[in-house]
Motif scaffolding. Structure first.
Motif, short mmCIF file in Angstrom:
data_model
loop_
_atom_site.label_atom_id
_atom_site.label_comp_id
_atom_site.label_asym_id
_atom_site.label_seq_id
_atom_site.Cartn_x
_atom_site.Cartn_y
_atom_site.Cartn_z
N SER A 1 0.90 -1.36 0.05
CA SER A 1 0.00 -0.09 -0.01
C SER A 1 0.96 1.32 -0.01
N PHE B 1 -6.08 6.16 -5.66
CA PHE B 1 -7.16 5.14 -6.03
C PHE B 1 -8.05 5.71 -7.30
N CYS C 1 -8.70 9.00 0.34
CA CYS C 1 -9.28 7.27 0.33
C CYS C 1 -9.45 6.90 1.68
N THR D 1 -7.15 -2.09 7.73
CA THR D 1 -7.43 -2.23 6.08
C THR D 1 -6.13 -1.60 5.42
N PHE D 2 -5.61 -0.52 5.91
CA PHE D 2 -4.45 0.28 5.22
C PHE D 2 -3.29 -0.36 5.43
N LEU E 1 -0.84 -3.98 -0.78
CA LEU E 1 -1.92 -4.15 -1.91
C LEU E 1 -1.15 -4.43 -3.19
N ASN F 1 -5.05 -0.70 -8.48
CA ASN F 1 -5.72 0.46 -7.57
C ASN F 1 -6.99 1.02 -8.11
N LEU G 1 -10.79 0.63 -7.87
CA LEU G 1 -12.02 0.30 -6.87
C LEU G 1 -13.45 0.16 -7.81
N CYS H 1 -14.64 5.22 -1.52
CA CYS H 1 -13.74 4.09 -0.98
C CYS H 1 -14.25 3.35 0.15
N ILE I 1 -11.42 -2.26 -0.94
CA ILE I 1 -10.11 -2.46 -0.74
C ILE I 1 -9.21 -3.49 -0.55
#
Length: 319
Positions: A4, A10, A95, A161-162, A166, A170, A172, A177, A182
Motif C-alpha cells: 500500500s 486510487f 481514500c 485495512t490500510f 495491496l 488501484n 475500486l 472508498c 480495498i
C-alpha cells in the motif's frame, strides 16, 4: 510485490462514460445533496431553537440529522467533482479519510438508531419511568457512547485495512472508498485479520438488530393493550418514522453486502451503494417530519421567522 505504501492514489468507478451522462450524474447528485443539506439543516436548527422540542426523542433526532449530514458530505461532493472534471482519481490520504469517516458515521448512526429504539420502548412500555431512565444526563451519555462506538470501530477498521499489502492495482469498483473494495486489492491470505474484525462487527450489528426487534415486539404488545383507537394511533405514529428509517438502513445495507454473487455486477453494486449511502440521509428528514405534526409546526415557525427577519433586514438596508 508492491504494497500500500507504493500506491499514491486510487481510481474510483465512474457512473458514466459519456460526458452528457457524467453531467446528468453531477446535477442529480447536486439535487440530492442540496435536499439533504436543507432537510437535515432544518431539523437541526428547529430542534436547537425550539424549547418545546428539547426532549430525548428530538435530542436523538438532532444527532441523527448531524450524522446524516456528515455521511452524505463525505462521499457525494467528491463523486460530483469527479463527474464534473471527468476524472475518477482520489488520493491515498483522501481514500483513507473516506473509509474512516464513512465507517465512523454509519457505525455511529446504527448505534444511535438502536438507542432510539430503546427511547421508544421506554416511552410506550414504561412511561412513568421515562423521565428517570432518559434524563438529560443519560441521553447525553448514550449519544456520546454512539459517537464513541462509531469512532472506535472506524479507527480499528481503517488502521487494519490500510496496513495490508495491496498488490492488485488501484482500481475500486465503487464510487467511493469502502473496505470490501480495498480488500479485493490486497494480496492473497493477507486480509484474514480484517475479515475477522468485520465478522466481529457483523455479530455486534446483529446484536443491535435483535435488540431493536425485541424492543418493537414489546412496543407492539403494549400498543395493542391501549383501549382507545386514538391512543393506539398516536403511539404507532411516534414509532413509525423510526421503524421506517431502521428498515431502510438495514435492508439496503444487508442487500449491498449479502446479495448472492450470481447477481452481482459493477452496475448493480453502484446502484445499491447509492441506495444505502446517499438516499437515506436525503429522505430521513422527510420520513421524520411527514407524520410528526409537532415537528412540522416548529419547522414552519423557523422558516417564517427566517423570512420575517430577511424582510426586516431588507427594509432596514433600503432605509
Amino acid at each position: 510485490m508492491s504494497n500500500s505504501s507504493s500506491i499514491t492514489q486510487f481510481l474510483l468507478l465512474a457512473f458514466a462514460d459519456t460526458r452528457q451522462l457524467q453531467l446528468l450524474h453531477f446535477w442529480l447528485f447536486l439535487g440530492i445533496y442540496l435536499a439533504a443539506l436543507l432537510g437535515n439543516g432544518l431539523i437541526i436548527t428547529t430542534i436547537a431553537c425550539d424549547q418545546h422540542l428539547h426532549t430525548p426523542m428530538y435530542f436523538f433526532l438532532l444527532n441523527l440529522a448531524l450524522l446524516d449530514l456528515g455521511s452524505i458530505s463525505i462521499t457525494v461532493p467528491k463523486s460530483m467533482a469527479n463527474s464534473l472534471w471527468d476524472t475518477g482519481l482520489i488520493s491515498f490520504a483522501g481514500c483513507a479519510a473516506q473509509v474512516f469517516f464513512v465507517g465512523f458515521l454509519i457505525s455511529a448512526e446504527y448505534s444511535l438508531l438502536t438507542i432510539m429504539a430503546y427511547d421508544r420502548y421506554v416511552a410506550i412500555c414504561k412511561p412513568l419511568h421515562y423521565g428517570t431512565l432518559l434524563g438529560s444526563r443519560a441521553c447525553v451519555h448514550m449519544a456520546a457512547a454512539a459517537w464513541a462506538t462509531g469512532f472506535l470501530v472506524a479507527l480499528l477498521h481503517t488502521a487494519n485495512t490500510f496496513s495490508l499489502p495491496l498488490c492488485k492495482g488501484n482500481a475500486l469498483d465503487q464510487f467511493f472508498c469502502e473496505i470490501p473494495q480495498i480488500l479485493k486489492l490486497s494480496c492473497s491470505q493477507s486480509y484474514f485479520r480484517e475479515a475477522g474484525l468485520i465478522l466481529v462487527s457483523v455479530c455486534l450489528s446483529f446484536g443491535c438488530f435483535v435488540f431493536i426487534v425485541v424492543s418493537y415486539v414489546q412496543i407492539l404488545r403494549a400498543v395493542l393493550r391501549i383501549p382507545s383507537e386514538q391512543g393506539r394511533h398516536k403511539a404507532f405514529a411516534t414509532c413509525l418514522p423510526h421503524l421506517t428509517v431502521v428498515s431502510l438502513f438495514v435492508s439496503t445495507a444487508v442487500f449491498a453486502y449479502l446479495k448472492p454473487p450470481s447477481i452481482s455486477s459493477p452496475s448493480l453494486d453502484l446502484v445499491v451503494s447509492v441506495l444505502y449511502s446517499v438516499v437515506p440521509p436525503a429522505v430521513n428528514p422527510l420520513i421524520y417530519s411527514m407524520r410528526n405534526q409537532e415537528l412540522k409546526e416548529s419547522i414552519r415557525k423557523v422558516i417564517s421567522c427566517a423570512f420575517v427577519n430577511t424582510d426586516h433586514l431588507s427594509i432596514t438596508v433600503h432605509k
